[in-house]
Design an enzyme around this catalytic site. Sequence first.
Site, PDB file in Angstrom:
ATOM      1  CE1 TYR A 194      -3.417  -2.791   0.580  1.00 64.07           C
ATOM      2  CE2 TYR A 194      -2.524  -3.107   2.767  1.00 64.07           C
ATOM      3  CZ  TYR A 194      -3.172  -3.566   1.595  1.00 64.07           C
ATOM      4  OH  TYR A 194      -4.072  -4.702   1.950  1.00 64.07           O
TER       5      TYR A 194
ATOM      6  CE1 TYR B  90      -8.933  -4.651   1.301  1.00 64.96           C
ATOM      7  CE2 TYR B  90      -8.906  -5.911   3.314  1.00 64.96           C
ATOM      8  CZ  TYR B  90      -8.393  -5.588   2.329  1.00 64.96           C
ATOM      9  OH  TYR B  90      -6.888  -5.991   2.038  1.00 64.96           O
TER      10      TYR B  90
ATOM     11  CG  ASP C 127     -14.287 -11.000   6.282  1.00 65.91           C
ATOM     12  OD1 ASP C 127     -13.777 -11.518   7.373  1.00 65.91           O
ATOM     13  OD2 ASP C 127     -13.858 -10.567   5.257  1.00 65.91           O
TER      14      ASP C 127
ATOM     15  CE  LYS D 143      -6.668  -8.431   9.399  1.00 62.03           C
ATOM     16  NZ  LYS D 143      -5.505  -7.493   8.706  1.00 62.03           N
TER      17      LYS D 143
END
Length: 416
Positions: free
Chosen positions: A10, A138, A232, A261
């Site tokens: 990014y 996202y 998600d 995560k």
Amino acid sequence: MSSSNLWLPYTQMRTALPPLKADWTDGCRIGLADGRVLIDGIASWWTACHGYNHPHIADALRTQLARMPHVMFGGLVHEPAQRLADRLTTLLPGDLNSVFFAESGSVAVEVAIKMAIQYWLNRGEQGRSRLVAFRGGYHGDTFATMAVCDPEEGMHSLFRGVLAQHHLVDLPRDDASEAMLGGFLALNRDGIAAILVEPLVQGAGGMVFHAPEVLQRLRRLADQHGLLLILDEIFTGFGRTGSLFACEQAGIVPDIITLSKALTGGTMALSAAIARPHVFEAFQSDDPVHGPTRALMHGPTYMGNALACAAANASLDLFEREDRLGQVASISAQLESELEPCRALPGVVDVRVMGAIGVVQLARIEAMNALKAALVEQGVWVRPFRDIIYLTPAFTITSAELTVLTRAVRRAIATI
């Protein structure tokens, strides 16, 4: 040491600030090679929920490393993965019982998409190849997951025309929008495999919150129209929103859930896509000819990595032994109190908190590099993006450390 050979994520490499070199971590702190120490306000992209270098996780990794760091998952299994699968299915709501391990959140979502589409193929229904996803969402950076992200919010507009085409709609936040989405689903049902949503918080799309009632509406619509519902929970899972899993606040059970995560406490790469029995059974067959083609044909090389599973089991130990959700509640109250004054600062349009997530939204951030530098100068590691500054600290952060973070956010906003 030069970092000129690194290609950073990014990052426009010619204009970005030089990356800081991390040398050590401990608790909620990152030590830099130049001697500075930063309080981490985002837990390394929301993963280090117990803080860094927790001794219980470190001990589990050392023990597993000495015994067996990894074996292929094709034709072999091992105790750490079996135990982790059993524990996850016990913790998850309802009958989410079949655990498929992968390495990253994006891959877990890809697996869930593959499960959903093949579920219908195995049932003899052709053409159900599209998903319903939501604006502001996202789900990852791989090609299949980019296709179910908001092309603007998810940073993937560059690939429009290359990605698979899915349905991008608004979240049903009230009766009128639920009815509108219901009408859309009725018209397009035969081509839809599943509804995919981030529960309670659309994370990397802008930390946008929605009420538990939205999830109840989606579960109701999925049932009415005979669709699978995928949640998600890669960001929201393991306490981040105030409950162990976000879907618990809505009292619903998805057909498939994805986790990653904080699954390993921020130490190893691991993810999972977990399905209910009716999904799993659609892949089973005794037919010696056609049965093999009904299997889920997916198998990441490092699937079920023993080291990662050992770390995840140790992380779950900590959720059992220590009051992580109580810590999240305390963090939430402190974030609400200490970020609220930001609302009066010039350019601030919203301040919102859910669990251990605190967000200050601005009308715009024009000097992003200056803002990032101002935060580092105050001894904190916070990574604003687009129009928000957010805090997602480790659950083990002290009250004093959290105050340093919130004060730095207020000061940085005042200076830009």
